[in-house]
Scaffold this active site. Structure first.
Site, PDB file in Angstrom:
ATOM      1  N   ARG A 183     -64.767 -26.031 -69.569  1.00 49.20           N
ATOM      2  CA  ARG A 183     -64.528 -24.688 -69.026  1.00 49.20           C
ATOM      3  C   ARG A 183     -65.615 -23.775 -69.552  1.00 49.20           C
ATOM      4  O   ARG A 183     -65.885 -23.754 -70.758  1.00 49.20           O
ATOM      5  CB  ARG A 183     -63.163 -24.157 -69.411  1.00 49.20           C
ATOM      6  CG  ARG A 183     -63.047 -22.666 -69.083  1.00 49.20           C
ATOM      7  CD  ARG A 183     -61.666 -22.158 -69.095  1.00 49.20           C
ATOM      8  NE  ARG A 183     -60.900 -22.667 -67.973  1.00 49.20           N
ATOM      9  CZ  ARG A 183     -59.714 -22.195 -67.628  1.00 49.20           C
ATOM     10  NH1 ARG A 183     -59.159 -21.232 -68.313  1.00 49.20           N
ATOM     11  NH2 ARG A 183     -59.057 -22.703 -66.604  1.00 49.20           N
TER      12      ARG A 183
ATOM     13  N   ARG B 262     -52.912 -22.844 -70.805  1.00 51.90           N
ATOM     14  CA  ARG B 262     -52.249 -23.740 -69.873  1.00 51.90           C
ATOM     15  C   ARG B 262     -53.130 -24.918 -69.451  1.00 51.90           C
ATOM     16  O   ARG B 262     -52.732 -26.063 -69.555  1.00 51.90           O
ATOM     17  CB  ARG B 262     -51.876 -22.880 -68.667  1.00 51.90           C
ATOM     18  CG  ARG B 262     -51.229 -23.494 -67.538  1.00 51.90           C
ATOM     19  CD  ARG B 262     -50.840 -22.359 -66.597  1.00 51.90           C
ATOM     20  NE  ARG B 262     -50.589 -21.136 -67.365  1.00 51.90           N
ATOM     21  CZ  ARG B 262     -49.473 -20.431 -67.287  1.00 51.90           C
ATOM     22  NH1 ARG B 262     -48.526 -20.812 -66.462  1.00 51.90           N
ATOM     23  NH2 ARG B 262     -49.312 -19.337 -67.994  1.00 51.90           N
TER      24      ARG B 262
END
Lengths: 331, 188
Positions: free
Chosen positions: A127, A77
């Site tokens: 990330r 996502r």
């Protein structure tokens, strides 16, 4: 070229700006942001919303710029949202995931990032499983760095999109009571939410089993409860966190069934809540565990609004850090 | 950009070019020009450019409705993301929403801006507009034309043409009662 004082005067006189200037070339977390900075991102994101609803979903703001998604943890996502946001700003996007990269060959994060940067990159979206990795990167590379989640530390764009959705639906943040329910201890989403909501004057109640809601969290300015039924009637918003089985080192609760019974939000429990309760969830949902389908897909749910707003918020963040980088680099 | 002239005064000095009555005359003139040229056979949209142009568009729509054109569509265009000067001037304008909640295809559009100078804003506005649809025609209405074009752009409707020296690097600003307390056009 006009000097700095002149441009400030122009900005004020022309009325094209709130007078606030975003000066951050990186977005590493929400803990350090001033309330005015949070509001500026939200206001900017509001301006980007219409881009996603018109027939040509693209603006030229980052045309010819390169955004790299540097993801060392699984994500569908968030990575998709960042990719689409960058594309809607006309940037070129490169996806670089930990699994397929030289990281497996022992290259360090900084080496990897510097090599990618050498190809001509304007913004890195990172990330990483290690808290503080984006901060390290920001010191070592020249381009902008946006934190897309670092360990259990922060997930600033998720915090911003939650804040944006709350403000959009409730028309305010100050004075609202927001419960964050679930695995607070391992949650970067919870931390970013707490920092942002506190700055804008919301009351925060952290709810979950003692193993997942440690008492130290009070230091962040939040209240703590282990009884969802007692808290729910007072809530304007509940943010239901996903139980992250992959982060739990040992059994944090006796059984999934017990967790669901005590801390899951299902149709029956919703009867205790206000009629205008807003239910948020950062996704992906463990359906039937922390959220019932009836609630996730029901009238209280703002979950798909969060996903839609995530695009506008990430467009705003990419745009703002790039604007600040242009000013810092003086070009 | 040309070097600032020595005689342009200190940063704080302002020279009023049109007072409230002057702005009213310019607005009256602009209204008459537009009213006389509005097509009757296709939807007409009055679209104001943020900022000041949006307030002017709202005023125009009210005036034109009094004159019998109550059918005009109203839009607001924010061109921040289409500007070519953001990095050059190191300004950071607030991004705000564009509001065009009607079908732009085959409409006749009147773009409304406060001050026409280099034409770069209008260039950006046309780019932005085309991403919302394909209008039948686009016209340009400005309250004030101060000259100094850097783009091949020519207004269709002008409230007031100012005669300024080409070497005058001061900017022309419009204040409006709605946002600034009183109507006024001035140099600074």
């Amino acid at each position: 070229m006009a000097d700095k004082t002149t441009t400030t005067a122009v900005r004020r006189r022309s009325g094209r700006s709130s007078g606030f200037v975003w000066g951050r070339k990186h977005l590493l977390g929400l803990e350090d942001l001033e309330p005015a900075e949070l509001l500026h991102v939200l206001d900017t994101a509001a301006g980007f919303k219409s881009v996603s609803t018109r027939s040509i979903k693209k603006v030229p703001a980052l045309r010819g710029k390169v955004v790299v998604n540097l993801f060392f943890e699984d994500s569908t996502r968030t990575r998709t949202s960042f990719t689409l946001s960058a594309q809607r700003l006309s940037a070129d996007v490169i996806d670089f995931t930990g699994k397929s990269s030289s990281v497996n060959k022992g290259e360090t994060l900084v080496d990897t990032a510097r090599n990618i940067e050498a190809m001509g990159v304007d913004i890195m979206v990172l990330r990483h499983a290690a808290a503080g990795a984006p901060h390290l990167l920001a010191r070592k590379v020249g381009c902008s760095v946006v934190n897309a989640g670092d360990g259990a530390h922060e997930h600033p764009t998720q915090g911003l999109l939650d804040l944006f959705t709350i403000r959009e639906i409730k028309k305010k943040v100050e004075g609202l009571t927001v419960a964050i329910v679930g695995d607070i201890a391992h949650s970067r989403v919870a931390r970013s939410n707490i920092f942002a909501l506190r700055k804008l004057g919301a009351r925060i109640i952290l709810v979950g089993p003692r193993t997942l809601v440690p008492d130290q969290m009070r230091q962040l300015g939040a209240e703590i409860s282990h009884d969802l039924d007692a808290v729910l009637p007072a809530c304007d918003v509940v943010n239901m966190l996903r139980i992250q089985f992959e982060r739990l080192q040992s059994a944090a609760f006796p059984s999934v069934e017990e967790y669901s019974r005590l801390f899951g939000l299902h149709a029956e429990r919703l009867r205790l809540a206000r009629p205008d309760l807003l239910v948020l969830h950062p996704g992906p949902i463990n359906r039937g565990l922390e959220l019932d389908s009836a609630v996730a897909d029901g009238p209280h749910s703002g979950i798909l609004r969060q996903v839609t707003n995530g695009l506008a918020v990430r467009m705003a963040v990419l745009y703002l850090v790039h604007q600040a980088a242009l000013a810092v680099n003086g070009k | 950009m040309p070097k600032k002239a020595d005689n342009s005064g200190s940063a704080g000095s302002e020279e009023t070019l049109l007072d409230a009555a002057g702005v009213k005359r310019a607005m009256d003139h602009l209204c008459r020009e537009i009213a006389g040229a509005l097509p009757g056979d296709c939807p007409v949209a009055i679209i104001g450019l943020r900022s000041r142009g949006d307030e002017l568009a709202a005023r125009l729509i009210e005036r034109l409705a009094e004159g019998g054109r109550g059918d005009l569509l109203h839009g607001t265009l924010d061109i921040t993301l289409y500007r070519d000067d953001v990095s050059k001037r190191m300004i950071q304008p607030q991004v705000r929403a564009t509001v065009i909640d009607f079908d732009l295809d085959d409409a006749c559009v009147v773009l409304v801006d406060d001050v026409l100078h280099t034409g770069r804003t209008i260039r950006a506005a046309m780019d932005a507009l085309m991403d919302y649809g394909r209008p039948a025609a686009v016209r340009l209405a400005v309250l004030v034309d101060r000259g100094g074009r850097e783009m091949p752009i020519c207004p269709d409707f002008v409230g007031k043409t100012l005669k300024l020296s080409p070497s005058d690097s001061r900017r022309v600003y419009l204040d409006l009662a709605e946002t600034d307390g009183a109507d006024r056009v001035y140099l600074k």
